[in-house]
Every structure is written in structure tokens, then in C-alpha cells.
Scaffold this motif. Structure first.
Motif, PDB file in Angstrom:
ATOM      1  N   GLY A  69       0.840  -1.088  -0.070  1.00 49.07           N
ATOM      2  CA  GLY A  69       0.019  -0.164   0.050  1.00 49.07           C
ATOM      3  C   GLY A  69       0.983   1.223  -0.136  1.00 49.07           C
ATOM      4  N   ARG A  70       1.908   1.296   0.846  1.00 44.91           N
ATOM      5  CA  ARG A  70       2.851   2.375   0.748  1.00 44.91           C
ATOM      6  C   ARG A  70       3.620   2.781  -0.588  1.00 44.91           C
ATOM      7  NH1 ARG A  70       4.180   5.309   4.957  1.00 44.91           N
ATOM      8  NH2 ARG A  70       3.734   3.842   6.573  1.00 44.91           N
ATOM      9  N   ALA A  71       4.033   1.358  -1.226  1.00 47.67           N
ATOM     10  CA  ALA A  71       4.527   1.628  -2.566  1.00 47.67           C
ATOM     11  C   ALA A  71       3.530   2.328  -3.612  1.00 47.67           C
ATOM     12  CB  ALA A  71       4.979   0.411  -3.094  1.00 47.67           C
ATOM     13  N   LEU A  72       2.213   1.831  -3.663  1.00 47.94           N
ATOM     14  CA  LEU A  72       1.240   2.336  -4.489  1.00 47.94           C
ATOM     15  C   LEU A  72       0.868   3.729  -4.054  1.00 47.94           C
ATOM     16  CD1 LEU A  72      -1.149  -0.931  -4.770  1.00 47.94           C
ATOM     17  CD2 LEU A  72       0.091   0.072  -6.588  1.00 47.94           C
ATOM     18  N   ALA A  73       1.040   4.087  -2.821  1.00 47.45           N
ATOM     19  CA  ALA A  73       0.864   5.598  -2.665  1.00 47.45           C
ATOM     20  C   ALA A  73       1.887   6.550  -3.175  1.00 47.45           C
ATOM     21  CB  ALA A  73       0.716   5.705  -1.032  1.00 47.45           C
ATOM     22  N   ASP A  74       3.154   5.945  -3.143  1.00 43.01           N
ATOM     23  CA  ASP A  74       4.243   6.631  -3.859  1.00 43.01           C
ATOM     24  C   ASP A  74       4.077   6.781  -5.525  1.00 43.01           C
ATOM     25  OD1 ASP A  74       6.935   7.811  -3.651  1.00 43.01           O
ATOM     26  OD2 ASP A  74       7.177   6.403  -5.137  1.00 43.01           O
ATOM     27  N   SER A  75       3.538   5.681  -6.050  1.00 46.55           N
ATOM     28  CA  SER A  75       3.556   5.469  -7.541  1.00 46.55           C
ATOM     29  C   SER A  75       2.261   6.261  -8.132  1.00 46.55           C
ATOM     30  CB  SER A  75       3.599   4.142  -7.730  1.00 46.55           C
ATOM     31  OG  SER A  75       2.668   3.292  -7.561  1.00 46.55           O
TER      32      SER A  75
END
Length: 298
Positions: A69-75
Motif C-alpha cells: 500500500g505504501r509503494a502504491l501511494a508513492d506511485s
């Protein structure tokens, strides 16, 4: 619960029932540090999965969901997870991992992306552990209108509920994740710990992080998967690996401990569903989830 082919969900346990004397804050807590991903290049992130979020030797599925979820929030162009659906393919282990994301669609209100987490097996082959499809938006932009028949779970006050010091763990061995949680279980759902499960398939608890960090949308992805499995109250023991988990984040939670209620209505063919609701201290329904899990019968 743990991901597929992993160990049981966290036991009745955490360190520091009242949280740490100096409260951690969002952005500067153990949860934030242990879910932080390092961007190697656009859409590719590195992380060292922490052993602190394991149950026996397997990494907890809710922690993994927060990492992706954190990676998707960045991308993605929007900041908050609205709906996240994950399929757990193989058990993750502490140590290096790679997250690869892909933007599927972007719009004014929602953006959608997918992400997968990979590790290497003992033979050096790259193995996909978990795959996620998610839609993100901005929770702060939602209208305040609420029309619902849902009601908060009836859980006794926190001081009347029970933590690890009040009973043994349901499985032998160490559950490191328990030291990172503020988890107080409703006595009405603790029959399994006394050798007298109710048979109702219910689990309820007060939930927080042991260092006092308040909840945010990403930590809600952990909250829905952090209680002991309802299978314990159905009289079953052992592994309850998650096959699929879908989470709906409905609003930003108010500061303070959360109430989590999980129910199972149907166990058939060695699989059960778990429906979770997460409520904040202002009686807002902040997250919902459903997962399909396997159980070991007999």
C-alpha cells in the motif's frame, strides 16, 4: 492472518498494554520505518521485510498489505487506499524483497494500480509472494454524508479486556508481531483460550500500535488482519492462512484506539470467510474487509 502457507494469526499478546510512555507519531514510528520502501526506479521499490512483524517465521499478511500500500501511494497520483484486493501466493519471509507497481488507470477521483512483491527462494529463483490490485483517492475530499445501519461493536472498556499477560499463546513459539501491537480482546470471544470455544466464529478487540502511534489509512490495512482467527472460537487450532483479502478504507480514523470486530458465518470444505469492521473512538466505521482463509480440519 498470515499469508498463504504461513503460520497462525497473532496470539493473545503484545508488549506494553498501554503503549509506550512517549507516543510515536505518524511518519516517525516503528510501523512507518518497517513499511518504508526505497524507490530504485519508477515503479520498482526495495524493502527489507522486518522480522518484527512475523508469526513464528512467517510475515503477517496485514503488514505485507501495508508495505504494498505504501509503494502504491508513492506511485499513484492519489494518496489514500480506498479498496485493496490481495491474493497471497506464497509465504513471505523476513529479509530483502522487491515491490513492482504498475499504474492501470488515473482519473480525477480515483486512480488504480497493481503491485506485486517478490523474493528469492533458496535456489535463487525469483518468487512472487503477493499480488494486489488497488484503487486510491483522497479521503479528505469525501463528503460528510453518512447513511448506515451499521453499529459499533459492543466491546467492554479497554481495562476490562485481556492481553497476553492474562493467558498463554495459542501456539508454541514466538510471535514477534505481538510485541508491536496494543491488543485487548473482548472476554466474550476468549473461550478458545480457556479450552471452551463458543462455536460462534466471532473475535473482537481494542487495537492499536504498542508505541502509541495513532491509526491512519495504511495502518488500517494491518488492523483488519491482526486479531486471532475466528477459527479459534469455532474450536479449530493451527494454521489459518489467508488466500484472498479485500479491504475498503472508508475514512481517516480519529486519534485513539480502534475497535475491531470479525465474524465468520460459513466454514465449508476447509475454507472460511472473515468479515471485519474497524471503528474509531468517535464511532465512525473507518474500514471493512473480507478474506477467504483455509483451515486445517481434524
Amino acid at each position: 492472518m498470515p499469508e498463504a502457507a504461513s503460520a497462525p494469526s497473532p496470539a493473545l499478546g503484545f508488549a506494553g498494554a498501554g503503549g509506550s510512555p512517549s507516543r510515536a507519531v505518524i511518519g516517525d514510528s516503528e510501523f512507518d520505518r518497517d513499511t518504508a520502501v526505497a524507490r530504485r526506479e519508477p515503479g520498482v521499490y526495495d524493502i527489507d521485510l522486518s522480522a518484527g512483524w512475523t508469526i513464528i517465521s512467517a510475515v503477517n499478511g496485514g503488514y505485507l498489505l501495508a508495505v504494498l500500500g505504501r509503494a502504491l501511494a508513492d506511485s499513484l497520483p492519489h494518496p489514500d487506499p480506498f479498496t485493496v484486493s490481495a491474493h497471497y501466493l506464497t509465504a513471505s519471509r523476513p529479509g530483502p524483497a522487491v515491490v513492482r507497481t504498475q499504474t492501470v488507470r488515473t482519473g480525477r477521483t480515483l486512480s488504480t494500480g497493481q503491485a506485486s512483491l517478490f523474493q528469492y527462494d533458496d535456489a535463487g529463483n525469483e518468487v512472487e509472494r503477493i499480488r494486489v490490485l488497488a484503487s486510491y483517492g483522497d479521503l479528505s475530499a469525501l463528503p460528510d454524508d453518512v447513511r448506515t445501519t451499521a453499529t459499533p461493536p459492543a466491546i467492554p472498556p479497554l481495562e476490562q479486556c485481556f492481553g497476553p499477560e492474562d493467558g498463554p499463546a495459542p501456539v508454541e513459539g514466538s510471535s514477534a508481531i505481538a510485541d508491536r501491537l496494543m491488543l485487548k480482546l473482548d472476554p466474550a470471544t476468549l473461550g478458545w483460550a480457556l479450552g471452551a470455544p463458543s462455536g460462534k466464529g466471532e473475535m473482537r478487540a481494542w487495537f492499536g500500535l504498542a508505541d502509541g502511534r495513532d491509526a491512519d489509512p495504511l495502518s488500517l490495512l494491518l488492523a483488519v488482519d491482526a486479531l486471532p482467527p475466528t477459527a479459534f472460537e469455532l474450536g479449530l487450532k493451527g494454521w489459518v492462512p489467508t488466500v484472498e483479502l479485500t479491504v475498503h478504507v472508508r475514512r481517516r480514523p480519529a486519534p485513539g484506539p480502534l475497535r475491531v470486530s470479525i465474524t465468520t458465518r460459513n466454514l465449508a470444505g476447509g475454507f472460511l470467510e472473515e468479515d471485519a469492521e474497524v471503528w474509531d473512538r468517535e464511532d465512525h466505521l473507518v474500514a471493512q474487509s473480507r478474506q477467504l482463509a483455509r483451515v486445517r480440519l481434524g
